[in-house]
Write a protein that holds these residues in place. Structure first.
Motif, PDB file in Angstrom:
ATOM      1  N   PHE A 155      30.863  45.102  -6.942  1.00 46.81           N
ATOM      2  CA  PHE A 155      29.491  45.572  -6.725  1.00 46.81           C
ATOM      3  C   PHE A 155      29.496  46.634  -5.633  1.00 46.81           C
ATOM      4  CE2 PHE A 155      28.793  41.024  -7.951  1.00 46.81           C
ATOM      5  CZ  PHE A 155      28.145  41.266  -9.146  1.00 46.81           C
ATOM      6  N   ASP A 156      28.952  47.830  -5.931  1.00 41.31           N
ATOM      7  CA  ASP A 156      28.764  48.797  -4.838  1.00 41.31           C
ATOM      8  C   ASP A 156      27.287  48.874  -4.458  1.00 41.31           C
ATOM      9  OD1 ASP A 156      27.540  50.267  -6.844  1.00 41.31           O
ATOM     10  OD2 ASP A 156      29.180  51.681  -7.083  1.00 41.31           O
ATOM     11  N   GLU A 157      26.447  48.177  -5.230  1.00 45.26           N
ATOM     12  CA  GLU A 157      24.988  48.122  -5.025  1.00 45.26           C
ATOM     13  C   GLU A 157      24.333  49.497  -5.110  1.00 45.26           C
ATOM     14  OE1 GLU A 157      23.937  45.326  -5.521  1.00 45.26           O
ATOM     15  OE2 GLU A 157      25.171  43.812  -4.558  1.00 45.26           O
ATOM     16  N   LYS A 158      25.091  50.490  -5.610  1.00 51.05           N
ATOM     17  CA  LYS A 158      24.490  51.803  -5.855  1.00 51.05           C
ATOM     18  C   LYS A 158      24.442  52.025  -7.353  1.00 51.05           C
ATOM     19  CE  LYS A 158      25.684  54.052  -1.551  1.00 51.05           C
ATOM     20  NZ  LYS A 158      26.599  53.120  -0.858  1.00 51.05           N
ATOM     21  N   LEU A 159      25.627  51.925  -7.982  1.00 53.07           N
ATOM     22  CA  LEU A 159      25.701  52.077  -9.433  1.00 53.07           C
ATOM     23  C   LEU A 159      25.922  50.729 -10.117  1.00 53.07           C
ATOM     24  CD1 LEU A 159      27.889  55.310  -9.706  1.00 53.07           C
ATOM     25  CD2 LEU A 159      25.458  55.114 -10.148  1.00 53.07           C
ATOM     26  N   ILE A 160      26.818  49.928  -9.562  1.00 54.79           N
ATOM     27  CA  ILE A 160      27.092  48.589 -10.127  1.00 54.79           C
ATOM     28  C   ILE A 160      26.393  47.563  -9.240  1.00 54.79           C
ATOM     29  CG2 ILE A 160      28.875  46.946 -10.805  1.00 54.79           C
ATOM     30  CD1 ILE A 160      30.807  49.262 -11.140  1.00 54.79           C
ATOM     31  N   LEU A 161      25.381  46.934  -9.811  1.00 56.38           N
ATOM     32  CA  LEU A 161      24.448  46.161  -8.999  1.00 56.38           C
ATOM     33  C   LEU A 161      24.525  44.664  -9.256  1.00 56.38           C
ATOM     34  CD1 LEU A 161      21.339  48.326  -9.974  1.00 56.38           C
ATOM     35  CD2 LEU A 161      22.851  48.702  -8.011  1.00 56.38           C
ATOM     36  N   SER A 162      24.462  43.887  -8.179  1.00 57.68           N
ATOM     37  CA  SER A 162      24.212  42.455  -8.303  1.00 57.68           C
ATOM     38  C   SER A 162      22.694  42.284  -8.261  1.00 57.68           C
ATOM     39  CB  SER A 162      24.859  41.708  -7.144  1.00 57.68           C
ATOM     40  OG  SER A 162      24.136  41.988  -5.959  1.00 57.68           O
ATOM     41  N   ASN A 163      22.237  41.052  -8.120  1.00 51.75           N
ATOM     42  CA  ASN A 163      20.801  40.821  -7.983  1.00 51.75           C
ATOM     43  C   ASN A 163      20.249  41.555  -6.758  1.00 51.75           C
ATOM     44  OD1 ASN A 163      22.531  38.569  -6.895  1.00 51.75           O
ATOM     45  ND2 ASN A 163      20.651  38.096  -5.812  1.00 51.75           N
ATOM     46  N   THR A 164      21.080  41.681  -5.704  1.00 57.51           N
ATOM     47  CA  THR A 164      20.590  42.339  -4.484  1.00 57.51           C
ATOM     48  C   THR A 164      20.199  43.794  -4.775  1.00 57.51           C
ATOM     49  OG1 THR A 164      21.991  40.919  -3.145  1.00 57.51           O
ATOM     50  CG2 THR A 164      21.217  42.945  -2.099  1.00 57.51           C
TER      51      THR A 164
ATOM     52  N   THR B 126      26.971  54.397 -21.808  1.00 58.41           N
ATOM     53  CA  THR B 126      26.865  55.161 -20.561  1.00 58.41           C
ATOM     54  C   THR B 126      25.474  54.927 -19.974  1.00 58.41           C
ATOM     55  OG1 THR B 126      28.382  56.812 -21.420  1.00 58.41           O
ATOM     56  CG2 THR B 126      27.023  57.481 -19.548  1.00 58.41           C
ATOM     57  N   VAL B 127      25.457  54.478 -18.729  1.00 60.82           N
ATOM     58  CA  VAL B 127      24.161  54.166 -18.104  1.00 60.82           C
ATOM     59  C   VAL B 127      24.097  54.765 -16.701  1.00 60.82           C
ATOM     60  CG1 VAL B 127      23.673  52.046 -19.397  1.00 60.82           C
ATOM     61  CG2 VAL B 127      25.086  51.926 -17.334  1.00 60.82           C
ATOM     62  N   ASP B 128      22.865  54.875 -16.184  1.00 56.17           N
ATOM     63  CA  ASP B 128      22.684  55.400 -14.829  1.00 56.17           C
ATOM     64  C   ASP B 128      22.873  54.312 -13.773  1.00 56.17           C
ATOM     65  OD1 ASP B 128      21.864  58.072 -15.740  1.00 56.17           O
ATOM     66  OD2 ASP B 128      20.236  56.919 -16.652  1.00 56.17           O
ATOM     67  N   ARG B 129      22.566  53.078 -14.156  1.00 62.06           N
ATOM     68  CA  ARG B 129      22.795  51.924 -13.274  1.00 62.06           C
ATOM     69  C   ARG B 129      23.231  50.757 -14.160  1.00 62.06           C
ATOM     70  NH1 ARG B 129      21.885  55.454 -10.348  1.00 62.06           N
ATOM     71  NH2 ARG B 129      20.604  55.579  -8.469  1.00 62.06           N
TER      72      ARG B 129
ATOM     73  N   VAL C 236      27.117  58.113 -13.095  1.00 64.96           N
ATOM     74  CA  VAL C 236      26.893  57.189 -14.216  1.00 64.96           C
ATOM     75  C   VAL C 236      27.996  56.143 -14.274  1.00 64.96           C
ATOM     76  CG1 VAL C 236      25.683  58.904 -15.639  1.00 64.96           C
ATOM     77  CG2 VAL C 236      28.158  58.620 -15.878  1.00 64.96           C
ATOM     78  N   VAL C 237      27.706  55.084 -15.060  1.00 64.88           N
ATOM     79  CA  VAL C 237      28.704  54.038 -15.275  1.00 64.88           C
ATOM     80  C   VAL C 237      28.993  53.980 -16.764  1.00 64.88           C
ATOM     81  CG1 VAL C 237      29.279  51.601 -14.917  1.00 64.88           C
ATOM     82  CG2 VAL C 237      27.608  52.712 -13.423  1.00 64.88           C
ATOM     83  N   ASN C 238      30.288  53.948 -17.100  1.00 65.85           N
ATOM     84  CA  ASN C 238      30.687  53.784 -18.504  1.00 65.85           C
ATOM     85  C   ASN C 238      31.191  52.365 -18.718  1.00 65.85           C
ATOM     86  OD1 ASN C 238      30.251  56.399 -19.689  1.00 65.85           O
ATOM     87  ND2 ASN C 238      31.847  57.119 -18.286  1.00 65.85           N
ATOM     88  N   VAL C 239      30.625  51.721 -19.735  1.00 70.17           N
ATOM     89  CA  VAL C 239      31.066  50.369 -20.077  1.00 70.17           C
ATOM     90  C   VAL C 239      31.721  50.433 -21.446  1.00 70.17           C
ATOM     91  CG1 VAL C 239      30.351  47.972 -20.416  1.00 70.17           C
ATOM     92  CG2 VAL C 239      29.057  49.446 -18.848  1.00 70.17           C
ATOM     93  N   ARG C 240      33.008  50.087 -21.474  1.00 66.19           N
ATOM     94  CA  ARG C 240      33.690  50.025 -22.771  1.00 66.19           C
ATOM     95  C   ARG C 240      33.656  48.585 -23.240  1.00 66.19           C
ATOM     96  NH1 ARG C 240      38.666  50.351 -22.858  1.00 66.19           N
ATOM     97  NH2 ARG C 240      39.048  50.220 -20.625  1.00 66.19           N
ATOM     98  N   TYR C 241      33.318  48.392 -24.519  1.00 63.78           N
ATOM     99  CA  TYR C 241      33.253  47.018 -25.040  1.00 63.78           C
ATOM    100  C   TYR C 241      33.469  47.017 -26.540  1.00 63.78           C
ATOM    101  CZ  TYR C 241      28.465  48.172 -26.593  1.00 63.78           C
ATOM    102  OH  TYR C 241      27.376  48.734 -27.198  1.00 63.78           O
TER     103      TYR C 241
END
Ligand code: FAD
Ligand code: NAI
Length: 475
Positions: free
Chosen positions: A165-174, A272-275, A256-261
């Motif tokens: 979690f960097d809490e900028k792009l990859i977020l937890s609940n916080t 591809t998402v912004d958060r 942006v964040v890229n999620v491969r699945y």
């Protein structure tokens, strides 16, 4: 300042602060230690629930629902809202104010009940002949001793491997509760409670939300009929929920964040998402507690091991809430806190996990208590089922919110209520009647014979009870 106590409670979340207050009410001298700090470095008791969980999420759910209603729902009531505009900083500031009110409320309750609050991080120092030594470091560093200790240190969000979690792009609940702007594209990994609640908040505020869930079934813990209706409603609202996916990798770039699945068919995909919110469950907090100093160790899953009464294997040390087995819910933590305080004073309280209600605060709300229909079938239990749709409830029609139903399950022979499942308006409030009924071992007929005010949503509960015997009056 006093340093010797009857009881030290480590953690001032809903489990710990309630345990401390109840113990003090029962005449014990109590210290409650909590590490959480507010933006100014001051104490912020209340734990995950108050600071980055139940309270701020419900504040944002409420604000975002108002916004959505103002944009879409009010028109059918004959109310036109011109020039609707989102003031996100103000919405977030309100949420923070609600959190602060709760922090301050807990500090007031500590004072009122003569609980000594200590702001700092606790760790066990030693086991004494008749008690324990606990060190506190941080804003208030000191050594305290007590005859008994309750560990109520809660839980933290689980990260995906290689995607901290960097809490900028990859977020937890916080981070998910504090986004400075509405992302255009929001990804959510995990269609559990946090994913659905936070996904709903940001969708209502304008984000295009994609939810990726590993399991093939949606909301597996809920009654299957409720889960099916919920999935239909969330999809209708525009949440893109993809089930049965396998995450291959998450990579955060500059913006942006890229999620491969792999999707349910096994085809490789990239989102591809912004958060990105990662909400794939939580892990118990035991790091730094130095459990070894008192002869304690965690179980294979990292929880503090306890029996049904929340006793650890070390006499005099108890553990409650998210840091032990069972559902990670604030009210479960509170019930365990009260029960442990009373057990320390020789009382014999009982916490019935079967009557702990579950609530998901989406729209429609989802709430249940007791067994699901699929659990009863798997157990081979003979049961009756009665359902009543909100469409046939006068109050729901007046509210303009007729989605969903109440479903009651009762024993085929004795009529005892075994489970109640609600999807629809105010399900979170309606479920309390079912929990009370089940605690009192009520039959469906008991609910059916109780006078419910008209017109209220609660009449749907009565009608579902009547439906268990095939005698609904309004459907
Ligand atoms: P926590 O609330 O986690 O509190 C533990 C406290 O201990 C924290 O303040 C922590 O700082 C402190 N601590 C930890 N280690 C130490 C140490 N070594 N020394 C001193 N202090 C320490 N549940 C519901 O029932 N309803 C909801 O609507 C709901 N919404 C949620 C929404 C979100 C986004 C999240 C993340 C959770 C939500 N939950 C909800 C779950 C709920 O927050 C938890 O079940 C609950 O907070 C657990 O309470 P607890 O007292 O066990 O732990
Ligand atoms: P959760 O357990 O509710 O949901 C996690 C979801 O993520 C599950 O559906 C799981 O199958 C999925 N998942 C796990 N690993 C995955 C992966 N690698 N890829 C894709 N999907 C994956 O956990 P969540 O939402 O993080 O919440 C944590 C806890 O907080 C909950 O268990 C709940 O007890 C509590 N909570 C309660 C709320 C309430 O009572 N209204 C609100 C929010 C949280």
């Amino acid at each position: 300042m006093q340093t010797q106590f009857d009881l030290i409670v480590i953690g001032a979340g809903p489990g710990g602060y309630i345990a401390a207050i109840r113990a003090a009410q029962l005449g014990l001298s109590v210290a409650c230690i909590d590490a959480w700090s507010n933006a100014k470095g001051g104490p912020a008791p209340g734990g995950t629930c108050t600071n980055v969980g139940c309270i701020p999420s419900k504040a944002l759910l409420q604000s975002s629902e108002h916004y959505e209603h103002a944009g879409h729902g009010f028109a059918e009531h004959g109310i036109d809202v011109a020039g609707l505009k989102l003031d996100l900083p103000r919405m977030l500031a309100r949420k923070e104010q609600v959190v602060r009110q709760n922090n301050e409320g807990i500090l007031y309750l500590f004072k009122k009940n003569k609980v000594q609050f200590v702001h700092g991080r606790a760790s066990f120092a030693a086991k004494l002949d008749a008690g324990f030594e606990v060190d506190v470091t941080g804003p208030e560093s000191k050594r305290l001793t007590a005859k008994q200790v309750i560990i109520a240190t809660g839980s933290s969000p689980r990260a995906l491997p290689d995607a901290a979690f960097d809490e900028k792009l990859i977020l937890s609940n916080t981070g998910a509760l504090a986004l400075g702007e509405v992302p255009k594209r929001l990804g959510v990994i995990g269609a559990g409670v946090i994913g659905l609640e936070m996904g709903s908040v940001w969708r209502r505020l304008g984000a295009q939300v994609t939810v990726l869930e590993a399991l093939p079934d949606f909301l597996g813990a809920a009654d299957a009929q409720v889960a099916k209706e919920a999935l239909k409603q969330f999809k209708k609202q525009g949440l893109d929920i993809q089930l049965g996916v396998k995450i291959a990798g998450v990579k955060a770039g500059a913006k942006v964040v890229n999620v491969r699945y792999a999707d349910a068919q096994g085809a490789e995909q990239t989102l591809t998402v912004d958060r990105l919110i990662v909400s794939i469950g939580r892990v118990p907090n035991t790091e730094g507690l130095n459990l070894g100093a008192v002869g304690l160790s965690t179980d294979a899953r990292g929880f503090v091991p306890v029996d049904h009464d929340c006793k650890t294997p070390v006499p005099g040390i108890w553990a409650i809430g998210d840091v032990v087995r069972g559902p990670m819910l604030a009210h479960k933590a509170e019930e365990e806190g009260v029960a442990v305080a009373e057990r320390i004073q020789g009382q014999k309280p009982h916490v019935d996990f079967n009557t702990v209600p579950w609530v998901i605060y989406t729209a429609p709300e989802i709430a249940w208590v007791g067994q699901t229909e699929q659990q009863l079938k798997a157990a081979g239990r003979a049961y009756k089922a009665g359902s009543f749709p909100f469409l046939a409830n006068g109050r729901a029609r007046a509210l303009g919110d007729t989605t969903g139903f109440v479903k009651m399950l009762s024993d085929a022979a004795t009529d005892e209520i075994l489970g109640v499942h609600i999807i629809g308006p105010m399900a979170s409030e309606l479920i309390a009647e079912a929990a009370v009924a089940m605690e009192f071992k009520a039959a469906a007929e008991d609910i059916a014979r109780i006078c419910h005010a008209h017109p209220t949503l609660s009449e749907a509960m009565k009608e579902a009870a009547l439906a268990c015997d095939g005698r609904s009056l309004n459907f």
